[in-house]
Design a protein around this motif. Structure first.
Motif, PDB file in Angstrom:
ATOM      1  N   TYR A 309       8.977  11.484  33.489  1.00 18.67           N
ATOM      2  CA  TYR A 309       9.634  11.765  34.859  1.00 18.67           C
ATOM      3  C   TYR A 309       9.061  13.097  35.254  1.00 18.67           C
ATOM      4  O   TYR A 309       9.055  13.438  36.299  1.00 18.67           O
ATOM      5  N   ALA A 310       8.423  14.026  34.291  1.00 17.51           N
ATOM      6  CA  ALA A 310       8.036  15.255  34.756  1.00 17.51           C
ATOM      7  C   ALA A 310       6.626  14.798  35.414  1.00 17.51           C
ATOM      8  O   ALA A 310       6.367  15.319  36.412  1.00 17.51           O
ATOM      9  N   VAL A 311       5.802  14.086  35.007  1.00 13.39           N
ATOM     10  CA  VAL A 311       4.580  13.608  35.715  1.00 13.39           C
ATOM     11  C   VAL A 311       5.218  12.786  37.113  1.00 13.39           C
ATOM     12  O   VAL A 311       4.423  13.217  38.071  1.00 13.39           O
ATOM     13  N   ALA A 312       6.202  11.922  37.139  1.00 15.64           N
ATOM     14  CA  ALA A 312       6.447  11.336  38.345  1.00 15.64           C
ATOM     15  C   ALA A 312       7.227  12.433  39.474  1.00 15.64           C
ATOM     16  O   ALA A 312       6.617  12.249  40.623  1.00 15.64           O
ATOM     17  N   ILE A 313       7.727  13.630  38.811  1.00 19.60           N
ATOM     18  CA  ILE A 313       8.182  14.665  39.950  1.00 19.60           C
ATOM     19  C   ILE A 313       7.146  15.311  40.516  1.00 19.60           C
ATOM     20  O   ILE A 313       6.939  15.531  41.470  1.00 19.60           O
ATOM     21  N   GLY A 317       6.046  12.700  43.702  1.00 18.71           N
ATOM     22  CA  GLY A 317       7.107  13.012  44.669  1.00 18.71           C
ATOM     23  C   GLY A 317       8.466  12.530  44.526  1.00 18.71           C
ATOM     24  O   GLY A 317       9.388  12.318  45.308  1.00 18.71           O
ATOM     25  N   VAL A 318       8.614  12.100  42.898  1.00 16.31           N
ATOM     26  CA  VAL A 318       9.989  11.735  42.787  1.00 16.31           C
ATOM     27  C   VAL A 318      10.890  12.668  42.558  1.00 16.31           C
ATOM     28  O   VAL A 318      10.814  14.024  42.011  1.00 16.31           O
ATOM     29  N   ARG A 319      12.096  12.519  43.384  1.00 13.34           N
ATOM     30  CA  ARG A 319      13.285  13.632  43.075  1.00 13.34           C
ATOM     31  C   ARG A 319      14.510  13.084  42.523  1.00 13.34           C
ATOM     32  O   ARG A 319      14.983  11.984  42.739  1.00 13.34           O
ATOM     33  N   VAL A 320      15.193  13.914  41.926  1.00 10.77           N
ATOM     34  CA  VAL A 320      16.433  13.702  41.560  1.00 10.77           C
ATOM     35  C   VAL A 320      17.394  14.086  42.740  1.00 10.77           C
ATOM     36  O   VAL A 320      17.885  15.236  42.735  1.00 10.77           O
ATOM     37  N   GLN A 321      17.622  12.952  43.303  1.00 13.11           N
ATOM     38  CA  GLN A 321      18.555  13.323  44.765  1.00 13.11           C
ATOM     39  C   GLN A 321      20.204  13.461  44.395  1.00 13.11           C
ATOM     40  O   GLN A 321      20.903  14.104  45.169  1.00 13.11           O
ATOM     41  N   GLY A 322      20.425  12.801  43.168  1.00 11.23           N
ATOM     42  CA  GLY A 322      21.916  12.786  42.687  1.00 11.23           C
ATOM     43  C   GLY A 322      22.311  13.994  41.872  1.00 11.23           C
ATOM     44  O   GLY A 322      21.931  15.074  42.130  1.00 11.23           O
ATOM     45  N   SER A 323      22.996  13.665  40.839  1.00  7.49           N
ATOM     46  CA  SER A 323      23.570  14.687  39.933  1.00  7.49           C
ATOM     47  C   SER A 323      22.359  14.811  38.854  1.00  7.49           C
ATOM     48  O   SER A 323      22.031  13.871  38.012  1.00  7.49           O
ATOM     49  N   TRP A 324      21.862  15.869  38.499  1.00  8.97           N
ATOM     50  CA  TRP A 324      21.119  16.157  37.371  1.00  8.97           C
ATOM     51  C   TRP A 324      21.723  16.025  36.194  1.00  8.97           C
ATOM     52  O   TRP A 324      21.060  15.723  35.270  1.00  8.97           O
ATOM     53  N   LEU A 325      23.149  16.111  35.985  1.00  8.69           N
ATOM     54  CA  LEU A 325      23.900  16.184  34.746  1.00  8.69           C
ATOM     55  C   LEU A 325      23.754  14.694  34.509  1.00  8.69           C
ATOM     56  O   LEU A 325      23.757  14.298  33.651  1.00  8.69           O
ATOM     57  N   GLY A 326      24.215  13.800  35.466  1.00 11.16           N
ATOM     58  CA  GLY A 326      24.275  12.328  35.335  1.00 11.16           C
ATOM     59  C   GLY A 326      22.866  11.705  35.042  1.00 11.16           C
ATOM     60  O   GLY A 326      22.886  10.662  34.248  1.00 11.16           O
ATOM     61  N   PHE A 327      21.760  12.526  35.578  1.00 11.75           N
ATOM     62  CA  PHE A 327      20.184  12.063  35.139  1.00 11.75           C
ATOM     63  C   PHE A 327      20.244  12.279  33.700  1.00 11.75           C
ATOM     64  O   PHE A 327      19.696  11.302  33.024  1.00 11.75           O
ATOM     65  N   ALA A 328      20.557  13.326  33.241  1.00 11.95           N
ATOM     66  CA  ALA A 328      20.224  13.671  32.060  1.00 11.95           C
ATOM     67  C   ALA A 328      21.127  12.940  31.013  1.00 11.95           C
ATOM     68  O   ALA A 328      20.811  12.274  29.861  1.00 11.95           O
ATOM     69  N   ALA A 329      22.528  12.500  31.409  1.00 15.93           N
ATOM     70  CA  ALA A 329      23.432  11.703  30.881  1.00 15.93           C
ATOM     71  C   ALA A 329      22.777  10.163  30.537  1.00 15.93           C
ATOM     72  O   ALA A 329      22.865   9.511  29.534  1.00 15.93           O
ATOM     73  N   VAL A 330      22.038   9.766  31.737  1.00 17.61           N
ATOM     74  CA  VAL A 330      21.678   8.295  31.533  1.00 17.61           C
ATOM     75  C   VAL A 330      20.365   8.259  30.906  1.00 17.61           C
ATOM     76  O   VAL A 330      20.086   7.281  29.889  1.00 17.61           O
ATOM     77  N   LEU A 331      19.633   9.357  30.761  1.00 15.98           N
ATOM     78  CA  LEU A 331      18.486   9.529  29.793  1.00 15.98           C
ATOM     79  C   LEU A 331      19.025   9.530  28.414  1.00 15.98           C
ATOM     80  O   LEU A 331      18.148   8.797  27.395  1.00 15.98           O
ATOM     81  N   LEU A 332      19.825  10.251  28.095  1.00 16.66           N
ATOM     82  CA  LEU A 332      20.379  10.400  26.671  1.00 16.66           C
ATOM     83  C   LEU A 332      20.781   9.288  26.112  1.00 16.66           C
ATOM     84  O   LEU A 332      20.581   8.820  25.204  1.00 16.66           O
ATOM     85  N   ALA A 333      21.740   8.553  27.155  1.00 13.84           N
ATOM     86  CA  ALA A 333      22.300   7.070  26.618  1.00 13.84           C
ATOM     87  C   ALA A 333      21.389   6.207  26.428  1.00 13.84           C
ATOM     88  O   ALA A 333      21.313   5.380  25.352  1.00 13.84           O
ATOM     89  N   PHE A 334      20.570   6.031  27.303  1.00 13.45           N
ATOM     90  CA  PHE A 334      19.409   5.096  27.041  1.00 13.45           C
ATOM     91  C   PHE A 334      18.753   5.497  25.713  1.00 13.45           C
ATOM     92  O   PHE A 334      17.997   4.293  25.119  1.00 13.45           O
ATOM     93  N   SER A 335      18.224   6.640  25.457  1.00 14.27           N
ATOM     94  CA  SER A 335      17.539   7.044  24.255  1.00 14.27           C
ATOM     95  C   SER A 335      18.153   6.682  23.218  1.00 14.27           C
ATOM     96  O   SER A 335      17.622   6.139  22.110  1.00 14.27           O
ATOM     97  N   LEU A 336      19.650   6.794  22.998  1.00 13.86           N
ATOM     98  CA  LEU A 336      20.311   6.583  21.908  1.00 13.86           C
ATOM     99  C   LEU A 336      20.492   4.782  21.748  1.00 13.86           C
ATOM    100  O   LEU A 336      20.291   4.331  20.650  1.00 13.86           O
TER     101      LEU A 336
END
Length: 438
Positions: A309-313, A317-336
């Motif tokens: 996602y760092a490369v995508a951003i 031009g990919v942007r986290v238009q919503g919640s950064w906390l929610g974005f991190a939670a989704v990444l962590l949940a999927f990693s688990l």
């Protein structure tokens, strides 16, 4: 805890020491996501215009009206129109070189005006529309544009001076139709008389200096009774949709999940190489040893997903238009979820070779049904409902919600909860089925 952390550090060191494998796990999803993103939009957010649809038109009538219809379709920016004979046009569609072919029948110009007042049971000229069955989504667009141009031009031709003979014939038919009540015949003939007066004025007074095409359209023409204003329902009105946001979510999910399969297969290789017996000889419980594998795989998945996602951003031009906390939670949940899925693969597999093939098949099915390749809205309704029982569907939807959709943190709770539930189920089943003594 010291032993647990030592096992996690060992797994991280072994994984990231293979620089070529780590680099490929990052580059592969980026390249494929860039390809899919470029198919459905542009880097600037989908502002690029879609390519015109290539079609052919065959005019078997060769009348002034059909010539106008052909010219109107050729001028439409949504279409790339070729004039071909009927057989050649059909052959081009069958070969996949054209998406559709429109055949205007002989006698269309003479019959079309009368068909306006033919009623539901009246006889109408039939336009044949051949289309490529692999491009069936193009058919409604071509049909709609054809209906728009034909309706405008036929009505303009009928109500102009050129349509006077048609109206005279229809007036005579109404006047001689004794089956109609006298009052209704009188009202209909009065309507045709009014149309005749409009036609006479249109024929006597064409617009000065108007071109032939403008004169053809200068009379009354029926057209859609509304106009449309198209707006993107994205996160912000001033921020257009970026198609790369969805493609990076889908490809990231796919390759991270495949990496979890590789980690599960590596656990089977440890057994074959005798490393498992060495770990069993240490004072480690089953839960501690398997828990360290889950923790290390979760961290590896999270680190690689963040890099993707760092490369995508930075580059797309990919942007986290919503919640950064929610974005991190989704990444962590999927990693688990990935870590528990990899452990489940190792628990159920009997050999690395057999396990890898079955695991890749299961992974591809999960990714496909989760909407990573093709957006889930194009699925049949029953499949859209069934895909809700696939954890990858929630992962892709959660990442979409936090990036280009711009939804709040509350919208991440359901995807995170579902993925954590699947992770717990996968982990519990893996620990229960894992053969400690083997």
């Amino acid at each position: 805890m010291n032993a647990f952390l030592a096992l996690v550090r060992k797994d991280l060191y072994l994984h990231f020491s293979n620089r070529r494998a780590v680099l490929m796990s990052i580059i592969a999803p980026i390249l494929i996501a860039a390809f899919f993103g470029s198919l459905f939009g542009s880097k600037s957010g989908g502002s690029g215009k879609a390519s015109p649809v290539p079609i052919a038109i065959s005019d078997l009538d060769q009348s002034p009206l059909t010539a106008k219809i052909s010219a109107a379709l050729q001028a439409d920016p949504s279409l790339a129109v070729q004039s071909l004979d009927a057989d050649a046009a059909l052959a081009q569609v069958k070969a996949g070189k054209l998406r559709a072919a429109i055949v205007l029948p002989a006698g269309f110009g003479e019959q079309a005006g009368r068909a306006l007042f033919a009623g539901p049971e009246g006889k109408r000229p039939e336009i044949t529309l051949h289309y490529d069955p692999s491009q069936a989504m193009v058919l409604p667009m071509v049909r709609g544009l054809l209906a728009q141009h034909v309706m405008q031009l036929v009505s303009a031709d009928t109500f102009s001076g050129q349509g006077a003979p048609v109206m005279k014939d229809m007036r005579a038919q109404v006047a001689d139709n004794t089956a109609l009540p006298a009052e209704q015949r009188q009202e209909l003939t009065a309507m045709f008389d009014s149309i005749a007066r409009v036609q006479e004025r249109s024929a006597r007074a064409p617009q000065a200096g108007a071109s032939a095409a403008e004169s053809d359209r200068s009379g009354f023409a029926m057209s859609p009774p509304f106009s449309t204003r198209e707006l993107e329902a994205s996160a912000k009105a001033d921020v257009p949709y970026n198609s790369y946001a969805h493609s990076f979510a889908g490809m990231g999910v796919q390759f991270i999940l495949m990496m979890g399969v590789d980690i599960g297969v590596a656990l089977l290789l440890m057994r074959r190489q005798g490393l498992w017996q060495r770990l069993r000889a240490a004072p480690l419980s089953k839960a501690r040893l398997l828990g360290s594998r889950i923790a290390s795989c979760t961290l590896i998945s999270l680190i690689i997903f963040v890099l993707i996602y760092a490369v995508a951003i930075a580059a797309f031009g990919v942007r986290v238009q919503g919640s950064w906390l929610g974005f991190a939670a989704v990444l962590l949940a999927f990693s688990l979820l990935t870590a528990s899925f990899g452990l489940l693969i190792a628990a159920l597999g009997k050999s690395p070779e057999a396990t890898r093939g079955l695991a890749i098949l299961a992974t591809l099915l999960m990714v496909m049904l989760g909407g990573a390749w093709v957006p889930s809205f194009v699925f049949p309704e029953w499949l859209q409902t069934a895909s809700l029982f696939i954890p990858t569907r929630w992962a892709v939807d959660g990442l979409d919600a936090m990036t280009w959709r711009g939804l709040p943190f509350s919208e991440a709770l359901a995807p995170v909860g579902v993925m954590l539930g699947f992770a717990l189920a996968f982990g519990a089943l893996a620990i229960a089925r894992f053969s400690w003594e083997e």
